[in-house]
Design a protein around this motif. Structure first.
Motif, mmCIF file in Angstrom:
data_model
loop_
_atom_site.group_PDB
_atom_site.id
_atom_site.type_symbol
_atom_site.label_atom_id
_atom_site.label_comp_id
_atom_site.label_asym_id
_atom_site.label_seq_id
_atom_site.Cartn_x
_atom_site.Cartn_y
_atom_site.Cartn_z
ATOM 1 N N ILE A 1 3.955 1.701 2.072
ATOM 2 C CA ILE A 1 4.180 0.575 2.988
ATOM 3 C C ILE A 1 4.415 -0.713 2.214
ATOM 4 C CG2 ILE A 1 3.250 -0.687 4.985
ATOM 5 C CD1 ILE A 1 1.166 1.821 5.033
ATOM 6 N N GLY B 1 -2.188 -11.181 8.529
ATOM 7 C CA GLY B 1 -1.166 -10.194 8.192
ATOM 8 C C GLY B 1 -0.021 -10.726 7.348
ATOM 9 N N ALA B 2 -0.089 -12.010 6.954
ATOM 10 C CA ALA B 2 0.998 -12.602 6.163
ATOM 11 C C ALA B 2 1.087 -11.993 4.764
ATOM 12 C CB ALA B 2 0.801 -14.110 6.064
ATOM 13 N N GLY B 3 -0.041 -11.492 4.247
ATOM 14 C CA GLY B 3 -0.042 -10.871 2.920
ATOM 15 C C GLY B 3 -0.969 -11.531 1.908
ATOM 16 N N LYS B 4 -1.884 -12.361 2.373
ATOM 17 C CA LYS B 4 -2.774 -13.074 1.453
ATOM 18 C C LYS B 4 -3.686 -12.102 0.691
ATOM 19 C CE LYS B 4 -4.509 -15.556 4.809
ATOM 20 N NZ LYS B 4 -3.738 -14.991 5.960
ATOM 21 N N SER B 5 -4.385 -11.260 1.449
ATOM 22 C CA SER B 5 -5.308 -10.323 0.789
ATOM 23 C C SER B 5 -4.545 -9.320 -0.069
ATOM 24 C CB SER B 5 -6.157 -9.576 1.820
ATOM 25 O OG SER B 5 -6.962 -10.494 2.518
ATOM 26 N N THR B 6 -3.368 -8.926 0.388
ATOM 27 C CA THR B 6 -2.561 -7.979 -0.393
ATOM 28 C C THR B 6 -2.142 -8.621 -1.721
ATOM 29 O OG1 THR B 6 -1.763 -7.064 1.698
ATOM 30 C CG2 THR B 6 -0.555 -6.447 -0.286
ATOM 31 N N VAL C 1 4.549 -4.476 1.772
ATOM 32 C CA VAL C 1 3.994 -5.611 2.505
ATOM 33 C C VAL C 1 4.537 -6.903 1.898
ATOM 34 C CG1 VAL C 1 1.893 -6.870 3.063
ATOM 35 C CG2 VAL C 1 1.913 -4.371 3.189
ATOM 36 N N GLU D 1 -13.662 -11.240 0.547
ATOM 37 C CA GLU D 1 -13.998 -11.636 1.905
ATOM 38 C C GLU D 1 -15.177 -10.789 2.405
ATOM 39 O OE1 GLU D 1 -10.622 -11.309 4.493
ATOM 40 O OE2 GLU D 1 -11.670 -12.230 6.173
ATOM 41 N N TYR E 1 0.841 -1.195 0.000
ATOM 42 C CA TYR E 1 0.000 0.000 0.000
ATOM 43 C C TYR E 1 0.872 1.240 0.000
ATOM 44 C CZ TYR E 1 -3.112 -3.728 1.271
ATOM 45 O OH TYR E 1 -3.804 -4.908 1.276
ATOM 46 N N HIS F 1 -8.237 -19.868 6.175
ATOM 47 C CA HIS F 1 -7.688 -20.392 7.425
ATOM 48 C C HIS F 1 -8.326 -21.751 7.751
ATOM 49 C CE1 HIS F 1 -5.543 -16.750 8.538
ATOM 50 N NE2 HIS F 1 -6.599 -16.043 8.202
ATOM 51 N N LEU G 1 -0.584 -16.834 8.436
ATOM 52 C CA LEU G 1 -1.138 -16.129 9.586
ATOM 53 C C LEU G 1 -1.813 -14.822 9.192
ATOM 54 C CD1 LEU G 1 1.744 -16.363 12.214
ATOM 55 C CD2 LEU G 1 -0.376 -17.679 12.153
HETATM 56 P P1 ATP Z 1 -5.759 -12.134 7.255
HETATM 57 O O1 ATP Z 1 -5.549 -13.591 7.465
HETATM 58 O O2 ATP Z 1 -5.936 -11.408 8.572
HETATM 59 O O3 ATP Z 1 -6.820 -11.786 6.260
HETATM 60 P P2 ATP Z 1 -3.724 -11.476 5.267
HETATM 61 O O4 ATP Z 1 -2.702 -12.548 5.122
HETATM 62 O O5 ATP Z 1 -4.777 -11.392 4.249
HETATM 63 O O6 ATP Z 1 -4.349 -11.546 6.732
HETATM 64 P P3 ATP Z 1 -3.104 -8.765 4.520
HETATM 65 O O7 ATP Z 1 -4.488 -8.237 4.690
HETATM 66 O O8 ATP Z 1 -2.595 -8.971 3.148
HETATM 67 O O9 ATP Z 1 -2.918 -10.104 5.361
HETATM 68 O O10 ATP Z 1 -2.151 -7.789 5.314
HETATM 69 C C1 ATP Z 1 -0.742 -7.794 5.155
HETATM 70 C C2 ATP Z 1 -0.153 -6.559 5.795
HETATM 71 O O11 ATP Z 1 -0.591 -5.412 5.091
HETATM 72 C C3 ATP Z 1 -0.549 -6.326 7.245
HETATM 73 O O12 ATP Z 1 0.590 -5.926 7.953
HETATM 74 C C4 ATP Z 1 -1.553 -5.210 7.181
HETATM 75 O O13 ATP Z 1 -1.460 -4.405 8.330
HETATM 76 C C5 ATP Z 1 -1.124 -4.442 5.956
HETATM 77 N N1 ATP Z 1 -2.286 -3.777 5.314
HETATM 78 C C6 ATP Z 1 -3.436 -4.379 4.923
HETATM 79 N N2 ATP Z 1 -4.271 -3.501 4.346
HETATM 80 C C7 ATP Z 1 -3.615 -2.301 4.367
HETATM 81 C C8 ATP Z 1 -3.939 -0.973 3.915
HETATM 82 N N3 ATP Z 1 -5.099 -0.711 3.309
HETATM 83 N N4 ATP Z 1 -3.033 -0.011 4.106
HETATM 84 C C9 ATP Z 1 -1.850 -0.264 4.709
HETATM 85 N N5 ATP Z 1 -1.487 -1.491 5.144
HETATM 86 C C10 ATP Z 1 -2.350 -2.484 4.983
#
Ligand code: ATP
Length: 238
Positions: free
Chosen positions: A19, A42-47, A21, A86, A16, A195, A40
């Motif tokens: 930042i 915050g691992a970065g899946k959604s990103t 990720v 999601e 983002y 998960h 886990l």
């Molecule tokens: P979960 O299992 O909780 O869904 P995830 O693996 O999907 O987690 P992400 O949502 O990809 O994790 O988040 C990865 C990192 O990116 C986290 O540190 C989160 O704080 C950060 N992050 C997520 N969305 C944003 C955003 N809109 N702006 C800045 N940082 C973000």
């Protein structure tokens, strides 16, 4: 035998704005494969998913869909992706019927064929009598079902499903998994973040485990557990 790579991600760095990720993500999803994206919170899946669907632009690296690199200045790749988020994204002012019509337009589908599919899907998810309702007011699970119906109306070769099991009733989970199996047999590829490893283990061909913005390991659940000794019955411990 030629292996078709529906989705290829190589050395993706992103996140983002300022930042970072994702530090270095590389993995593939082959034709007809269901890959589980795990890790886990915050691992970065959604990103990672947000980069594939074009919501975020990579800082480095390449994402290819059916061999073609996705680029900001050509949005046509979006018709190749059916995305089930999601958190359901629905339009306040559109009825369920209008959401389906919007999907048909956005993906350039044949109206008659698509509505035939939609009618069947609506019955599966018990939404057939709600065509004139406004789904933005539905419960979370019902909203998810609307997103599922819209995604499966398309014939997109790549499906991206972000944590589908939270909030869906067991019957809907079962129906969704059957639909995924059906699309796989038709040759579509699916990337699903989750998960719910007990469920995913039965259906996913392979897993990609993300940790701290990197691919820690990929393979079958057994391979992951072998490579990461000390991990319990469930990968929830990682
Ligand atoms: P979960 O299992 O909780 O869904 P995830 O693996 O999907 O987690 P992400 O949502 O990809 O994790 O988040 C990865 C990192 O990116 C986290 O540190 C989160 O704080 C950060 N992050 C997520 N969305 C944003 C955003 N809109 N702006 C800045 N940082 C973000």
């Amino acid at each position: 035998e030629v292996t078709i790579l529906t989705l290829e991600i190589s050395h993706l760095v992103g996140g983002y704005s300022q930042i970072p990720v994702l530090k270095d993500i590389s993995f593939d999803v082959r034709d007809g494969e269901l890959v589980g994206l795990i890790g886990l919170n915050g691992a970065g899946k959604s990103t990672t998913i947000n980069h594939i669907i074009g919501l975020l632009t990579p800082q480095k690296g390449i994402i290819k869909i059916n061999g073609v690199t996705i680029k900001d200045d050509n949005q046509s790749y979006k018709q190749q992706i059916a995305y089930i988020p999601e958190m359901p994204i629905l339009y306040q002012e559109l009825t369920l019927r209008e959401h389906i019509n919007l999907t048909i337009m956005a993906y350039g589908l044949d109206e008659k064929d698509a509505w035939q599919k939609a009618d069947k899907l609506l019955k599966t998810f018990r939404l057939e009598n709600k065509l004139d309702w406004f789904p933005a007011n539905f419960s979370k699970g019902m909203k998810q079902k609307v997103m599922i119906v819209c995604a499966f109306v398309t014939d997109a070769p790549l499906m991206i499903i972000d944590e589908p099991f939270l909030g869906l009733d067991p019957l809907a989970v079962h129906d969704l998994l059957s639909l995924i199996e059906e699309r796989k047999h038709e040759g579509a590829s699916v990337l699903m973040s989750t998960h719910a490893l007990d469920t995913a283990e039965k259906y996913c061909d392979r897993f990609v485990l993300l940790h701290d913005g990197q691919v820690k390991i990929e393979g079958s659940l057994a391979e992951l557990q072998e490579a990461l000794p000390g991990v319990g019955e469930s990968l929830d411990d990682i």
